[in-house]
Each structure stands twice: as structure tokens, then as C-alpha cells.
Motif scaffolding. Structure first.
Motif, PDB file in Angstrom:
ATOM      1  N   PHE A   1       9.468 -26.968  35.206  1.00  0.00           N
ATOM      2  CA  PHE A   1       8.386 -27.922  34.563  1.00  0.00           C
ATOM      3  C   PHE A   1       7.881 -28.936  35.603  1.00  0.00           C
ATOM      4  CE2 PHE A   1      12.028 -27.100  31.439  1.00  0.00           C
ATOM      5  CZ  PHE A   1      11.373 -26.124  30.571  1.00  0.00           C
ATOM      6  N   GLY A   2       7.265 -28.322  36.632  1.00  0.00           N
ATOM      7  CA  GLY A   2       6.508 -29.046  37.518  1.00  0.00           C
ATOM      8  C   GLY A   2       7.526 -30.166  38.492  1.00  0.00           C
ATOM      9  N   ALA A   3       8.751 -30.021  38.406  1.00  0.00           N
ATOM     10  CA  ALA A   3       9.406 -30.925  39.213  1.00  0.00           C
ATOM     11  C   ALA A   3       9.248 -30.560  40.695  1.00  0.00           C
ATOM     12  CB  ALA A   3      11.015 -30.757  38.884  1.00  0.00           C
ATOM     13  N   HIS A   4       9.354 -31.757  41.664  1.00  0.00           N
ATOM     14  CA  HIS A   4       9.205 -31.675  42.845  1.00  0.00           C
ATOM     15  C   HIS A   4      10.393 -31.812  43.489  1.00  0.00           C
ATOM     16  CE1 HIS A   4       4.850 -32.295  42.958  1.00  0.00           C
ATOM     17  NE2 HIS A   4       5.222 -33.244  41.893  1.00  0.00           N
ATOM     18  N   TYR A   5      10.745 -31.361  44.834  1.00  0.00           N
ATOM     19  CA  TYR A   5      12.028 -31.150  45.684  1.00  0.00           C
ATOM     20  C   TYR A   5      12.595 -32.564  45.571  1.00  0.00           C
ATOM     21  CZ  TYR A   5      10.802 -26.865  47.972  1.00  0.00           C
ATOM     22  OH  TYR A   5      10.515 -25.655  48.142  1.00  0.00           O
ATOM     23  N   GLY A   6      13.967 -32.352  45.122  1.00  0.00           N
ATOM     24  CA  GLY A   6      14.905 -33.766  44.889  1.00  0.00           C
ATOM     25  C   GLY A   6      14.940 -34.280  43.713  1.00  0.00           C
ATOM     26  N   GLU A   7      13.867 -33.899  42.875  1.00  0.00           N
ATOM     27  CA  GLU A   7      13.959 -34.410  41.491  1.00  0.00           C
ATOM     28  C   GLU A   7      14.818 -33.783  40.479  1.00  0.00           C
ATOM     29  OE1 GLU A   7       9.207 -36.100  41.302  1.00  0.00           O
ATOM     30  OE2 GLU A   7       9.960 -34.244  40.014  1.00  0.00           O
ATOM     31  N   PRO A   8      15.157 -34.295  39.246  1.00  0.00           N
ATOM     32  CA  PRO A   8      16.194 -33.646  38.557  1.00  0.00           C
ATOM     33  C   PRO A   8      15.901 -32.193  38.014  1.00  0.00           C
ATOM     34  CG  PRO A   8      15.619 -36.052  37.589  1.00  0.00           C
ATOM     35  CD  PRO A   8      14.670 -35.713  38.830  1.00  0.00           C
ATOM     36  N   GLY A   9      14.697 -31.687  38.010  1.00  0.00           N
ATOM     37  CA  GLY A   9      14.441 -30.461  37.750  1.00  0.00           C
ATOM     38  C   GLY A   9      14.382 -29.426  38.642  1.00  0.00           C
ATOM     39  N   HIS A  10      14.697 -29.831  39.962  1.00  0.00           N
ATOM     40  CA  HIS A  10      14.902 -29.073  41.212  1.00  0.00           C
ATOM     41  C   HIS A  10      16.481 -28.582  41.260  1.00  0.00           C
ATOM     42  CE1 HIS A  10      15.374 -28.635  45.825  1.00  0.00           C
ATOM     43  NE2 HIS A  10      14.983 -27.501  45.154  1.00  0.00           N
ATOM     44  N   VAL A  11      16.366 -27.318  40.758  1.00  0.00           N
ATOM     45  CA  VAL A  11      18.006 -26.620  40.850  1.00  0.00           C
ATOM     46  C   VAL A  11      18.040 -25.720  42.219  1.00  0.00           C
ATOM     47  CG1 VAL A  11      19.517 -25.289  39.599  1.00  0.00           C
ATOM     48  CG2 VAL A  11      18.003 -26.357  38.492  1.00  0.00           C
ATOM     49  N   TRP A  12      19.289 -26.174  42.707  1.00  0.00           N
ATOM     50  CA  TRP A  12      19.497 -25.124  44.066  1.00  0.00           C
ATOM     51  C   TRP A  12      20.952 -25.523  44.325  1.00  0.00           C
ATOM     52  CZ3 TRP A  12      19.945 -27.216  49.281  1.00  0.00           C
ATOM     53  CH2 TRP A  12      20.093 -29.034  49.179  1.00  0.00           C
ATOM     54  N   ALA A  13      21.361 -25.017  45.848  1.00  0.00           N
ATOM     55  CA  ALA A  13      22.927 -25.038  45.816  1.00  0.00           C
ATOM     56  C   ALA A  13      23.276 -26.411  46.008  1.00  0.00           C
ATOM     57  CB  ALA A  13      23.252 -24.308  47.154  1.00  0.00           C
ATOM     58  N   GLY A  14      22.460 -27.228  46.357  1.00  0.00           N
ATOM     59  CA  GLY A  14      22.797 -28.684  46.334  1.00  0.00           C
ATOM     60  C   GLY A  14      22.563 -29.419  45.051  1.00  0.00           C
ATOM     61  N   ALA A  15      22.360 -28.846  44.192  1.00  0.00           N
ATOM     62  CA  ALA A  15      22.152 -29.571  42.749  1.00  0.00           C
ATOM     63  C   ALA A  15      22.109 -28.159  41.881  1.00  0.00           C
ATOM     64  CB  ALA A  15      20.915 -30.435  42.490  1.00  0.00           C
ATOM     65  N   MET A  16      23.322 -27.654  41.436  1.00  0.00           N
ATOM     66  CA  MET A  16      23.570 -26.523  40.833  1.00  0.00           C
ATOM     67  C   MET A  16      23.649 -26.589  39.293  1.00  0.00           C
ATOM     68  SD  MET A  16      26.412 -24.878  43.326  1.00  0.00           S
ATOM     69  CE  MET A  16      26.570 -23.249  42.575  1.00  0.00           C
ATOM     70  N   ARG A  17      23.942 -27.715  38.724  1.00  0.00           N
ATOM     71  CA  ARG A  17      24.249 -28.022  37.428  1.00  0.00           C
ATOM     72  C   ARG A  17      25.129 -27.498  36.741  1.00  0.00           C
ATOM     73  NH1 ARG A  17      18.129 -27.728  34.717  1.00  0.00           N
ATOM     74  NH2 ARG A  17      17.090 -29.730  35.518  1.00  0.00           N
ATOM     75  N   ASP A  18      25.693 -27.779  35.704  1.00  0.00           N
ATOM     76  CA  ASP A  18      26.800 -27.135  35.019  1.00  0.00           C
ATOM     77  C   ASP A  18      26.232 -26.310  33.938  1.00  0.00           C
ATOM     78  OD1 ASP A  18      28.821 -27.565  32.400  1.00  0.00           O
ATOM     79  OD2 ASP A  18      29.780 -27.607  34.218  1.00  0.00           O
ATOM     80  N   ILE A  19      27.105 -25.060  33.526  1.00  0.00           N
ATOM     81  CA  ILE A  19      26.734 -24.220  32.542  1.00  0.00           C
ATOM     82  C   ILE A  19      26.155 -24.922  31.270  1.00  0.00           C
ATOM     83  CG2 ILE A  19      29.180 -24.085  31.586  1.00  0.00           C
ATOM     84  CD1 ILE A  19      28.320 -21.037  31.742  1.00  0.00           C
ATOM     85  N   SER A  20      26.965 -26.222  30.935  1.00  0.00           N
ATOM     86  CA  SER A  20      26.320 -26.658  29.447  1.00  0.00           C
ATOM     87  C   SER A  20      24.945 -27.063  29.545  1.00  0.00           C
ATOM     88  CB  SER A  20      27.243 -28.013  29.382  1.00  0.00           C
ATOM     89  OG  SER A  20      27.058 -28.945  30.413  1.00  0.00           O
ATOM     90  N   VAL A  21      24.282 -26.888  30.413  1.00  0.00           N
ATOM     91  CA  VAL A  21      22.836 -27.352  30.412  1.00  0.00           C
ATOM     92  C   VAL A  21      22.101 -26.392  29.345  1.00  0.00           C
ATOM     93  CG1 VAL A  21      21.985 -26.066  32.583  1.00  0.00           C
ATOM     94  CG2 VAL A  21      20.838 -28.161  31.699  1.00  0.00           C
ATOM     95  N   VAL A  22      22.622 -25.128  29.443  1.00  0.00           N
ATOM     96  CA  VAL A  22      22.008 -24.152  28.454  1.00  0.00           C
ATOM     97  C   VAL A  22      22.010 -24.386  27.052  1.00  0.00           C
ATOM     98  CG1 VAL A  22      21.957 -22.553  30.559  1.00  0.00           C
ATOM     99  CG2 VAL A  22      23.704 -22.477  28.798  1.00  0.00           C
ATOM    100  N   THR A  23      22.899 -25.150  26.662  1.00  0.00           N
ATOM    101  CA  THR A  23      23.200 -25.227  25.202  1.00  0.00           C
ATOM    102  C   THR A  23      21.807 -25.678  24.419  1.00  0.00           C
ATOM    103  OG1 THR A  23      24.118 -27.218  25.513  1.00  0.00           O
ATOM    104  CG2 THR A  23      25.672 -25.572  25.828  1.00  0.00           C
ATOM    105  N   ASP A  24      21.410 -26.471  25.178  1.00  0.00           N
ATOM    106  CA  ASP A  24      20.110 -27.088  24.269  1.00  0.00           C
ATOM    107  C   ASP A  24      18.710 -26.439  24.703  1.00  0.00           C
ATOM    108  OD1 ASP A  24      19.695 -28.253  26.980  1.00  0.00           O
ATOM    109  OD2 ASP A  24      19.789 -30.353  25.888  1.00  0.00           O
ATOM    110  N   GLY A  25      18.718 -25.474  25.796  1.00  0.00           N
ATOM    111  CA  GLY A  25      17.733 -24.662  25.805  1.00  0.00           C
ATOM    112  C   GLY A  25      16.664 -25.502  26.888  1.00  0.00           C
ATOM    113  N   SER A  26      17.179 -26.455  27.548  1.00  0.00           N
ATOM    114  CA  SER A  26      16.247 -27.477  28.298  1.00  0.00           C
ATOM    115  C   SER A  26      15.895 -27.171  29.654  1.00  0.00           C
ATOM    116  CB  SER A  26      16.696 -28.896  28.200  1.00  0.00           C
ATOM    117  OG  SER A  26      17.877 -29.013  28.844  1.00  0.00           O
TER     118      SER A  26
END
Length: 342
Positions: free
Chosen positions: A220-245
Motif C-alpha cells: 500500500f505504497g509503503a517506503h523502505y523501512g516503514e511498517p508496510g515494508h516486508v522483507w527478511a529484516g521485518a518478516m512479520r508473524d503469520i497472525s497478520v493475515v487473520t484480518d486480511g490487512s
């Protein structure tokens, strides 16, 4: 030729077989020699390595004008066998076929292979977000390199000190089939039914060796280092898909293994992709002293609506070592394959 001469000739021939110790089973004996008179005793069959008319036995004279002795139908008593064991050996090999009850019988050593000596088991269990939990038990395969394969996805892992391995792998098909292949090419197989796979889309990249390839997704237009930037350094937990965000990233493979195959997979709810410009995907590699001036190859995979798209090979020409510290960025790896320098 007298009956005694015939017996001695046969005994002399069989002594060679005893000398070389090469005995194989031909079948079970119907009855021993001293069994039922109505039973037909199994014969001890002798097969010479040379034609009988050219075999000579110095200690057993006979005339060459006499017909060659047919020794294919000879019945030995226990006393005959004992006599054979005491005779000197001959040079020419002879094969002796004996039944399991014969004093001459020596069972062959059983075939020994790791898959028979050591039980190997691979199980697959469906998990949340169309993931599959794999569990490998191989007690005789401690600290061993293995290759995990699933529907185009391939990466290297190493078993534990007890021969076990547990991992969670994204399913790329509803009928998810997995193989774990050992160095000796023995293969363990498991499969699981994952009906929820159509609810998630996936983007993956895999490569081999020490190349520092990375999968980056900006939501959604996130830049590097922002919360919407997903990569090996910010992989997130599987629970993030529960609300579809948004989605999450998983990394697969043992980077400590020599020439290991590695993979990164980004998983997100399929409805997220319906939003225009929802995701920006790129494959990146850092220019290092290990890869500068070389060609880096990777494979890009994509799953949409439960259907895997054809894999695409990605080739990056890394600039010279004067560019160490910079990054090569491959935007939209499954579309226009445009390479940008950053």
C-alpha cells in the motif's frame, strides 16, 4: 569304468566347490535321504566351470575313450560330505547348489541398505494460512544435509543431532506433496490436503550458494523501512493475515550448509491483490566482495488463486567490486524484469 571310479571322480570334482566356498540355494529338499521312500530326494547339483571332457583329475585315472561322467544327478550321504571336506582343493572353480538343510549350505549375507536398517518417516500436517508442518524422523541420519522439494520450491536443510527436522512450509497446491531427499538419494515422501490454498497468493524467490538475494514487498505504497515494508529484516508473524490487512514472509534453507539452496516466500490474502497497486515486489542483491563482477541467478515463483504460474529465471549482472555496498533491484520480477541500480 567301475562304480567306485565314478564315485571318486564325482567326489574329486565336488572338492573344488568346497575349496572355493561358493554355495547358493536352489530350493528346499522334499525329503532327506533317509525320509519317506515315496518322496523324491532333492539332488545336489554340480555345475563345472569347464566342459567335463576337458577336466582331468590326476589321482583318479580313467580312459578318455569312456563317456564323460554326468554328475548332475548325484545324491550325497553325510559320509560323502565329510569325505569332501577332507579332500584337497582343485584350481578350477565349480558352482554347487545346495538346499537349506544340506551341510554344504551357507546362507548369503542379507542386503544391507540404510533405508532398511534405519526407519525414516516424514509427516505433513495442514496449518494456518495454507501452511504445512513437516516433521522428519531419521535416527540414523544425524546432522545430514537434505533437500526439500515441493511443487517447484526447493531448498537445503540439515537434520539435527538426533536425525530430526521440523519446519513449516507454504503450500503451493491444494494437494500438497513434499519430498525430503538425502545425500544417498533415498527419498521420504508425504502429502497433505490444503483446501485453503486458494485463499492466499504467494510470491517466492530461490537461489543457490552464498549470494545475498532478498525478496522485498512494500504494501500500500509503503517506503523502505516503514511498517508496510516486508522483507527478511521485518518478516512479520503469520497472525497478520487473520484480518486480511497484509502478508508475511518466510525464509527456508540452512545458509550454513555448503552451496545451500535458499528460498524466501511472501504470503498474503488473495483479496489484498485485488486492490490496485496494493503491492510492490522486488528481488534485490547487495554487491559484496563475494559476488562483485559475477552473474547472480535466481528463480521467481508465483501462486495466484491456488494456481502456480510458470517459474521464471532471473539473472543479475553484478557490477565490479568498486560498487561494493550498493544494491541491484529487480522490480516486478514476474512481469517486466526491469533492473534498476540503487
Amino acid at each position: 569304468m567301475s562304480h567306485k571310479t565314478e564315485i571318486m571322480t564325482a567326489v574329486g570334482t565336488l572338492a573344488c566347490a568346497v575349496g572355493i566356498g561358493f554355495v547358493m540355494q536352489s530350493g528346499e529338499v522334499a525329503e532327506l535321504r533317509y525320509g519317506s521312500a515315496q518322496a523324491s530326494p532333492e539332488k545336489l547339483k554340480v555345475q563345472s566351470a569347464l566342459p567335463l571332457d576337458v577336466i582331468e583329475f590326476p589321482d583318479t585315472p580313467f580312459s578318455k575313450d569312456e563317456p564323460a561322467l554326468d554328475i548332475s544327478e548325484i545324491i550325497l550321504t553325510s559320509a560323502d560330505v565329510e569325505t569332501l571336506r577332507k579332500l584337497p582343493t582343485l584350481d578350477e572353480p565349480v558352482l554347487v547348489y545346495a538346499s537349506a538343510v544340506s551341510p554344504l549350505y551357507e546362507p548369503a549375507a542379507p542386503e544391507s541398505r540404510p533405508k532398511h536398517l534405519c526407519p525414516v518417516k516424514l509427516s505433513a500436517e495442514p496449518f494456518a494460512a495454507a501452511m504445512v508442518k513437516l516433521s522428519l524422523t531419521a535416527p540414523c541420519m544425524q546432522n545430514e544435509r537434505v533437500t526439500v522439494r515441493h511443487d517447484g520450491l526447493e531448498f537445503t536443510e540439515t537434520t539435527s543431532a538426533s536425525g530430526g527436522l521440523d519446519m513449516t512450509v507454504p503450500a503451493l497446491a491444494e494437494d500438497a506433496k513434499f519430498d525430503v531427499i538425502f545425500v544417498n538419494e533415498y527419498k521420504a515422501h508425504a502429502q497433505a490436503s490444503v483446501p485453503s490454498v486458494s485463499l492466499y497468493d504467494r510470491v517466492a524467490v530461490q537461489w543457490e550458494g552464498n549470494n545475498t538475494v532478498q525478496l522485498h514487498v512494500r504494501e500500500f505504497g509503503a517506503h523502505y523501512g516503514e511498517p508496510g515494508h516486508v522483507w527478511a529484516g521485518a518478516m512479520r508473524d503469520i497472525s497478520v493475515v487473520t484480518d486480511g490487512s497484509g502478508g508475511f514472509l518466510t525464509r527456508h534453507g540452512d545458509s550454513a550448509a555448503a552451496n545451500a539452496r535458499m528460498a524466501e516466500v511472501y504470503t498474503y490474502p488473495a483479496k489484498v491483490a485485488q486492490t490496485i497497486d496494493a503491492l510492490e515486489v522486488s528481488i534485490e542483491t547487495e554487491v559484496t566482495a563475494a559476488n562483485c563482477g559475477r552473474e547472480v541467478e535466481a528463480t521467481a515463483l508465483k501462486l495466484m488463486g491456488g494456481t502456480a504460474l510458470p517459474a521464471r529465471t532471473v539473472s543479475l549482472s553484478v557490477p565490479g567490486c568498486g560498487a561494493v555496498g550498493n544494491f541491484l533491484v529487480l522490480n516486478n520480477p514476474l512481469e517486466d524484469l526491469t533492473v534498476a541500480s540503487n
